[in-house]
Design an enzyme around this catalytic site. Sequence first.
Site, PDB file in Angstrom:
ATOM      1  N   HIS A  68       0.848  -1.205   0.000  1.00 25.43           N
ATOM      2  CA  HIS A  68       0.000   0.000   0.000  1.00 25.43           C
ATOM      3  C   HIS A  68       0.873   1.239   0.000  1.00 25.43           C
ATOM      4  CE1 HIS A  68       1.018  -0.491   4.202  1.00 25.43           C
ATOM      5  NE2 HIS A  68       0.626   0.735   4.425  1.00 25.43           N
ATOM      6  N   LYS A  73       9.462  -2.480   3.390  1.00 23.85           N
ATOM      7  CA  LYS A  73      10.628  -2.448   4.271  1.00 23.85           C
ATOM      8  C   LYS A  73      10.600  -3.608   5.242  1.00 23.85           C
ATOM      9  CE  LYS A  73      14.036   0.335   5.861  1.00 23.85           C
ATOM     10  NZ  LYS A  73      14.851  -0.891   5.776  1.00 23.85           N
ATOM     11  N   LYS A  97       3.725  -2.483  11.825  1.00 21.74           N
ATOM     12  CA  LYS A  97       4.713  -1.693  12.572  1.00 21.74           C
ATOM     13  C   LYS A  97       4.963  -0.350  11.886  1.00 21.74           C
ATOM     14  CE  LYS A  97       8.199  -4.312  13.524  1.00 21.74           C
ATOM     15  NZ  LYS A  97       9.482  -5.015  13.698  1.00 21.74           N
ATOM     16  N   ASP A 102       4.149   5.536  11.631  1.00 15.45           N
ATOM     17  CA  ASP A 102       4.173   6.468  10.497  1.00 15.45           C
ATOM     18  C   ASP A 102       5.496   6.458   9.745  1.00 15.45           C
ATOM     19  OD1 ASP A 102       1.566   7.424  10.563  1.00 15.45           O
ATOM     20  OD2 ASP A 102       2.046   8.887  12.136  1.00 15.45           O
ATOM     21  N   LYS A 109       9.873  -8.840   4.462  1.00 18.33           N
ATOM     22  CA  LYS A 109      10.877  -9.484   5.314  1.00 18.33           C
ATOM     23  C   LYS A 109      11.614 -10.528   4.492  1.00 18.33           C
ATOM     24  CE  LYS A 109      12.128  -9.449   9.717  1.00 18.33           C
ATOM     25  NZ  LYS A 109      11.847  -8.358  10.679  1.00 18.33           N
TER      26      LYS A 109
HETATM   27  N1  GLU Z   1      14.536  -6.060  11.295  1.00 14.63           N
HETATM   28  C1  GLU Z   1      14.016  -4.943  11.993  1.00 14.63           C
HETATM   29  C2  GLU Z   1      12.550  -5.151  12.354  1.00 14.63           C
HETATM   30  O1  GLU Z   1      12.112  -6.256  12.493  1.00 14.63           O
HETATM   31  C3  GLU Z   1      14.275  -3.639  11.271  1.00 14.63           C
HETATM   32  C4  GLU Z   1      13.615  -3.495   9.946  1.00 14.63           C
HETATM   33  C5  GLU Z   1      14.059  -2.257   9.186  1.00 14.63           C
HETATM   34  O2  GLU Z   1      14.772  -1.434   9.722  1.00 14.63           O
HETATM   35  O3  GLU Z   1      13.643  -2.153   8.033  1.00 14.63           O
HETATM   36  O4  GLU Z   1      11.830  -4.242  12.598  1.00 14.63           O
END
Ligand code: GLU
Length: 478
Positions: A68, A73, A97, A102, A109
């Site tokens: 979206h 990330k 998360k 925001d 992942k």
């Molecule tokens: N691996 C971390 C998490 O689970 C960081 C992810 C990130 O910074 O993109 O939130």
Amino acid sequence: MNTATMIEPSFRESVDMMFNRAVALMDLSPGLEEKIRVCNATYTVRFGVRLRGSIHTFTGYRAVHSEHMEPVKGGIRYAMGVHQDEVEALAALMTYKCALVDAPFGGSKGGLRIDPREWEEHELEQITRRFAYELIKRDLINPSQNVPAPDMGTGEREMAWIADQYRRMNTTDINSAACVTGKPINAGGIQGRTEATGRGVQYALREFFRHAEDIKAAKLSGTLDGKTVIVQGLGNVGYHAAKFLSEEDGCKIIGIIERDGALVSKDGLEVEAVRQWINKHGGIKDFPGATYVADGASVLEEACDILIPAAMEGVINLGNAARIKAPLIVEAANGPVTAGADDILRKKGCVLIPDMYANAGGVTVSYFEWVKNLSHIRFGRMQRRQEEARHQLLVDELERLSADKHLGWTLSPGFKENYLRGAGELELVRSGLDDTMRSAYQSMREVWHGREDVTDLRTAAYLVSIGKVAASYRAKGL
Ligand code: GLU
């Protein structure tokens, strides 16, 4: 119901169950609900690397839960337990998360099934570059589409290799540094990223303890000072959280659980000393001045004020939830409490600060790093000296007034030095992180206390984040 006869769902099912609990309280169309819940795509790669005279085949994944917002990330994990169900659960948690704090990203992942301790550094570099190559050529690593970061078993070193690999394959991309976050400073990283998740846990707890009603809900009182803490996992997250809480907030770390057992001490453990010991000896066993417990997991069940699982998913489950005594659990790891355990703990009156909030410090500072990379300038570079000059003006004026009018004012010791110093990158990063953790907490607690049908912070967190994801899908006309 007898918990022994209940079957523990998989990690992804567990996340779905928590999601379903929350959407049942929302007014989403079933179609949109399903669209948000499902993982959009998972790419599996099997590749061979010639090492130690023969070809070794590795299996890796990159799951994209929700686009979206783009880029998506989320970290890349190196562990033997990595599998599709796990990366999909973790990618879903990234979506929620990022929405909660925001950070303008969708959720993703990745993982590679490998035990990093089995390989030499140069071998790991070859493996990482090859894995990165597979993902880069499919735009599963890309500054505007998918931006990985460290997770369990990876750190700055791996991120630097990935960034370099991307640069080699995209020599004219001026934004290449933004293809991955959590890089070392000299490779385009940002101050404060390594400590960020642990720092975020500390800020989360500080914010929790600013609200008398919330402290009471956890059957605690007072401030963080003197609170007893048990932490599971002294990796990057657990180490920084325990270190900051004990050194800066007066918490007493009475238990540390690691892979080879646990250390307990009523007087409190010195986190830095334990970490040094682990670095030197490879484990916590024989650490002087504390009691060693071979069955580490049993220490999760010891009495303490705050329990911080900072290792991995599913450690508090149907098998031990009923015996957990801590009134407040802070999920520094992703998914440390299964859906079934969550039910049991909630019924016991335990307060859980959910993972999607408690460990969001990492991705928050990743967001700052990504912005830094895209803007090609370090935070504070333009303002710092100007800020100092303005502060200097004020201090000079106060001193002049005092002298001219014979007022005899003297500034308190340390004031001048502290006040004059303009904020550098680290101060700005910490300030941005603190602000993020405070506002996100407040958005959760408004729902927690404001709605009769919401009785816990996790459901509140899901409501806030799913609401944001839904709004962004609706804005796209879905
Ligand atoms: N691996 C971390 C998490 O689970 C960081 C992810 C990130 O910074 O993109 O939130």
